[in-house]
Design a protein around this motif. Structure first.
Motif, PDB file in Angstrom:
ATOM      1  N   ALA A 161       0.857  -1.256  -0.013  1.00  0.00           N
ATOM      2  CA  ALA A 161       0.189  -0.092   0.072  1.00  0.00           C
ATOM      3  C   ALA A 161       1.013   1.435  -0.142  1.00  0.00           C
ATOM      4  CB  ALA A 161      -0.891   0.029   1.083  1.00  0.00           C
ATOM      5  N   GLU A 162       1.775   1.443   0.910  1.00  0.00           N
ATOM      6  CA  GLU A 162       2.810   2.459   0.978  1.00  0.00           C
ATOM      7  C   GLU A 162       3.538   2.606  -0.369  1.00  0.00           C
ATOM      8  OE1 GLU A 162       4.255   2.601   5.904  1.00  0.00           O
ATOM      9  OE2 GLU A 162       4.979   1.063   4.330  1.00  0.00           O
ATOM     10  N   ALA A 163       3.773   1.534  -0.985  1.00  0.00           N
ATOM     11  CA  ALA A 163       4.758   1.589  -2.320  1.00  0.00           C
ATOM     12  C   ALA A 163       3.588   1.754  -3.580  1.00  0.00           C
ATOM     13  CB  ALA A 163       5.386   0.247  -2.713  1.00  0.00           C
ATOM     14  N   GLY A 164       2.250   2.083  -3.344  1.00  0.00           N
ATOM     15  CA  GLY A 164       1.403   2.399  -4.583  1.00  0.00           C
ATOM     16  C   GLY A 164       0.468   1.046  -4.915  1.00  0.00           C
ATOM     17  N   LEU A 165       0.337   0.014  -4.468  1.00  0.00           N
ATOM     18  CA  LEU A 165      -0.444  -1.006  -4.751  1.00  0.00           C
ATOM     19  C   LEU A 165      -1.216  -1.705  -3.494  1.00  0.00           C
ATOM     20  CD1 LEU A 165       1.706  -3.069  -7.172  1.00  0.00           C
ATOM     21  CD2 LEU A 165      -0.182  -1.727  -7.819  1.00  0.00           C
ATOM     22  N   PRO A 166      -2.158  -0.947  -3.067  1.00  0.00           N
ATOM     23  CA  PRO A 166      -3.050  -1.063  -1.855  1.00  0.00           C
ATOM     24  C   PRO A 166      -3.946  -2.431  -2.154  1.00  0.00           C
ATOM     25  CG  PRO A 166      -4.136   0.631  -3.119  1.00  0.00           C
ATOM     26  CD  PRO A 166      -2.528   0.726  -3.464  1.00  0.00           C
ATOM     27  N   ALA A 167      -4.013  -3.079  -3.411  1.00  0.00           N
ATOM     28  CA  ALA A 167      -4.764  -3.879  -3.402  1.00  0.00           C
ATOM     29  C   ALA A 167      -4.070  -5.261  -3.200  1.00  0.00           C
ATOM     30  CB  ALA A 167      -5.473  -4.331  -5.015  1.00  0.00           C
ATOM     31  N   VAL A 168      -2.873  -5.152  -3.162  1.00  0.00           N
ATOM     32  CA  VAL A 168      -2.031  -6.401  -2.710  1.00  0.00           C
ATOM     33  C   VAL A 168      -1.860  -6.472  -1.369  1.00  0.00           C
ATOM     34  CG1 VAL A 168       0.262  -7.724  -3.209  1.00  0.00           C
ATOM     35  CG2 VAL A 168      -0.784  -6.368  -5.260  1.00  0.00           C
ATOM     36  N   GLU A 169      -2.781  -7.066  -0.789  1.00  0.00           N
ATOM     37  CA  GLU A 169      -2.663  -7.364   0.767  1.00  0.00           C
ATOM     38  C   GLU A 169      -3.021  -8.968   1.044  1.00  0.00           C
ATOM     39  OE1 GLU A 169      -4.712  -6.351   5.076  1.00  0.00           O
ATOM     40  OE2 GLU A 169      -5.058  -4.872   3.436  1.00  0.00           O
ATOM     41  N   SER A 170      -2.220  -9.563   1.480  1.00  0.00           N
ATOM     42  CA  SER A 170      -2.256 -10.989   1.463  1.00  0.00           C
ATOM     43  C   SER A 170      -1.496 -11.503   2.841  1.00  0.00           C
ATOM     44  CB  SER A 170      -1.367 -11.560   0.335  1.00  0.00           C
ATOM     45  OG  SER A 170      -1.603 -12.970   0.329  1.00  0.00           O
ATOM     46  N   TYR A 171      -1.914 -12.613   3.359  1.00  0.00           N
ATOM     47  CA  TYR A 171      -1.435 -13.266   4.503  1.00  0.00           C
ATOM     48  C   TYR A 171      -1.175 -14.891   4.296  1.00  0.00           C
ATOM     49  CZ  TYR A 171      -2.582  -9.017   6.521  1.00  0.00           C
ATOM     50  OH  TYR A 171      -2.437  -7.281   7.063  1.00  0.00           O
ATOM     51  N   ALA A 172      -0.262 -15.580   4.918  1.00  0.00           N
ATOM     52  CA  ALA A 172       0.015 -16.813   5.290  1.00  0.00           C
ATOM     53  C   ALA A 172      -0.558 -16.973   6.635  1.00  0.00           C
ATOM     54  CB  ALA A 172       1.352 -17.179   5.043  1.00  0.00           C
ATOM     55  N   TRP A 173      -1.663 -17.667   6.583  1.00  0.00           N
ATOM     56  CA  TRP A 173      -2.401 -17.917   7.887  1.00  0.00           C
ATOM     57  C   TRP A 173      -2.783 -19.587   8.234  1.00  0.00           C
ATOM     58  CZ3 TRP A 173      -7.192 -20.267   7.694  1.00  0.00           C
ATOM     59  CH2 TRP A 173      -7.973 -20.016   6.538  1.00  0.00           C
ATOM     60  N   TYR A 174      -2.908 -19.746   9.542  1.00  0.00           N
ATOM     61  CA  TYR A 174      -2.816 -21.183   9.774  1.00  0.00           C
ATOM     62  C   TYR A 174      -4.075 -21.107  10.967  1.00  0.00           C
ATOM     63  CZ  TYR A 174       1.564 -20.849   7.963  1.00  0.00           C
ATOM     64  OH  TYR A 174       2.449 -20.873   6.707  1.00  0.00           O
ATOM     65  N   GLY A 175      -4.920 -22.110  10.758  1.00  0.00           N
ATOM     66  CA  GLY A 175      -5.958 -22.125  11.614  1.00  0.00           C
ATOM     67  C   GLY A 175      -6.507 -23.544  12.204  1.00  0.00           C
ATOM     68  N   LEU A 176      -7.218 -23.565  13.046  1.00  0.00           N
ATOM     69  CA  LEU A 176      -7.639 -24.762  13.626  1.00  0.00           C
ATOM     70  C   LEU A 176      -9.274 -24.892  13.275  1.00  0.00           C
ATOM     71  CD1 LEU A 176      -7.526 -27.051  15.868  1.00  0.00           C
ATOM     72  CD2 LEU A 176      -8.192 -25.387  17.721  1.00  0.00           C
ATOM     73  N   PHE A 177      -9.510 -26.296  12.830  1.00  0.00           N
ATOM     74  CA  PHE A 177     -10.746 -26.676  12.525  1.00  0.00           C
ATOM     75  C   PHE A 177     -11.111 -28.123  12.986  1.00  0.00           C
ATOM     76  CE2 PHE A 177      -8.796 -24.025   9.355  1.00  0.00           C
ATOM     77  CZ  PHE A 177      -9.718 -23.297   8.711  1.00  0.00           C
ATOM     78  N   ALA A 178     -12.625 -28.091  12.860  1.00  0.00           N
ATOM     79  CA  ALA A 178     -13.322 -29.526  13.219  1.00  0.00           C
ATOM     80  C   ALA A 178     -14.196 -30.010  12.336  1.00  0.00           C
ATOM     81  CB  ALA A 178     -14.005 -29.223  14.873  1.00  0.00           C
TER      82      ALA A 178
END
Length: 326
Positions: free
Chosen positions: A242-259
């Protein structure tokens, strides 16, 4: 005794039984060993969350929590086992986002439906990705890198940890938003991709701060931008997209718990509460700090809403870029 008094007594008796049954359900779980399936090979990023959580739940609940690594098919194989397991809280899943919110958009056939077959419990880790380049690439910021890529007229390559991974899809998001023509080189995991990038065999890639930070600190790679909404504490001098001019590029590697879906609500509530309690302990806080993750424990309902939003986001990216996995 009047009919009215008798019926009221039956209602009260029935209510008492129902309440008692609910209490038994909560206190009875877990009543045997709990298996936590991690649908990736041992030693991967998902284990960073899974093994401490298993130990923390054992300490608080007094029952054994066993990690069972079942890699294969981009996380689909192990995840499908949990999706089809008995919904009694004794088979759980800890995974990265791929089989939950990316695979349904890029795999032509899925062995299960994450939205219908799994119940989100809580997010465990969420870390931004970093766009890194080999030192030989003639660009030190995002603007310069985009200009360099465009100058290559479709001959520029980029690496990823594999088709359908968060790293791959984040690269596709970047390519789509910046309107870039690049050649994707998928690897079988982060480690071989990073090795080739460090050796100068490929010029750039996205990877999580967990995997890439040591190589940046060691001077083998240079960081261009991070995909989080704010700068990473581990890389305070590296701007966000976003600071570099491309705010649409937001992404995360996330890990979750499921049942498994249809797991009793009281079991989900207890599992959620005990997991969040552990996540607030010093040992898990150290993991959050070392991985550059904020505290992301949440209610099951909020985590479910988050996964729905993520699934919609990556489905749109897949459609826009044509990303598929055979």
């Amino acid at each position: 005794m009047s009919m009215k008094t008798s019926s009221q007594g039956v209602v009260r008796f029935g209510l008492a039984i129902a309440l008692a049954a609910g209490a038994v359900s909560v206190h009875a779980w877990p009543d045997k060993t709990v298996t936590i399936i991690v649908p990736w090979p041992p030693g991967g990023p998902s284990d960073i969350a899974a093994r401490p959580v298993a130990q923390g739940l054992f300490a608080s609940l007094g029952k054994t929590f066993v990690i069972d690594n079942r890699g294969g098919a981009g996380g689909n194989m192990g995840s499908a086992i949990v999706a089809k397991a008995s919904p009694d809280g004794h088979t759980l899943l800890i995974t990265s986002s791929a089989p939950i919110v990316i695979n349904p958009a890029v795999y032509k056939k899925m062995p299960f439906d994450p939205a219908k077959d799994l119940q989100p419990v809580t997010n465990l880790l969420r870390v931004p990705l970093v766009l890194v380049a080999h030192p030989s690439v003639p660009a030190n910021n995002l603007k310069e890198l985009i200009a360099h890529i465009k100058s290559q007229q479709g001959n520029f390559q980029w690496a990823s940890a594999g088709n359908g991974t968060p790293q791959h899809m984040t690269g596709e998001l970047f390519r789509s938003v910046a309107k870039l023509d690049m050649i994707h080189i998928p690897y079988k995991g982060s480690a071989p991709a990073i090795t080739d990038l460090s050796g100068g065999h490929v010029p750039v890639m996205f990877d999580s701060t967990i995997a890439i930070l040591p190589h940046i600190k060691g001077g083998k790679l240079k960081a261009i931008a991070v995909t989080g909404a704010k700068r990473s504490p581990q890389l305070p001098d590296v701007p966000t997209f976003a600071e570099a001019g491309l705010p649409a590029v937001e992404s995360y590697a996330w890990y979750g718990l499921f049942a498994p879906a249809k797991t009793p609500k009281d079991v989900i509530a207890k599992l959620n509460a005990e997991t969040l309690k552990f996540m607030k302990q010093p040992e898990f806080q150290k993991i959050l700090t070392s991985t550059g993750s904020d505290y992301v424990g949440d209610t099951a309902e909020n985590f479910a809403a988050f996964t729905r939003d993520e699934a919609a986001k990556w489905a749109n990216v897949a459609k826009a870029t044509g990303a598929t996995v055979e």
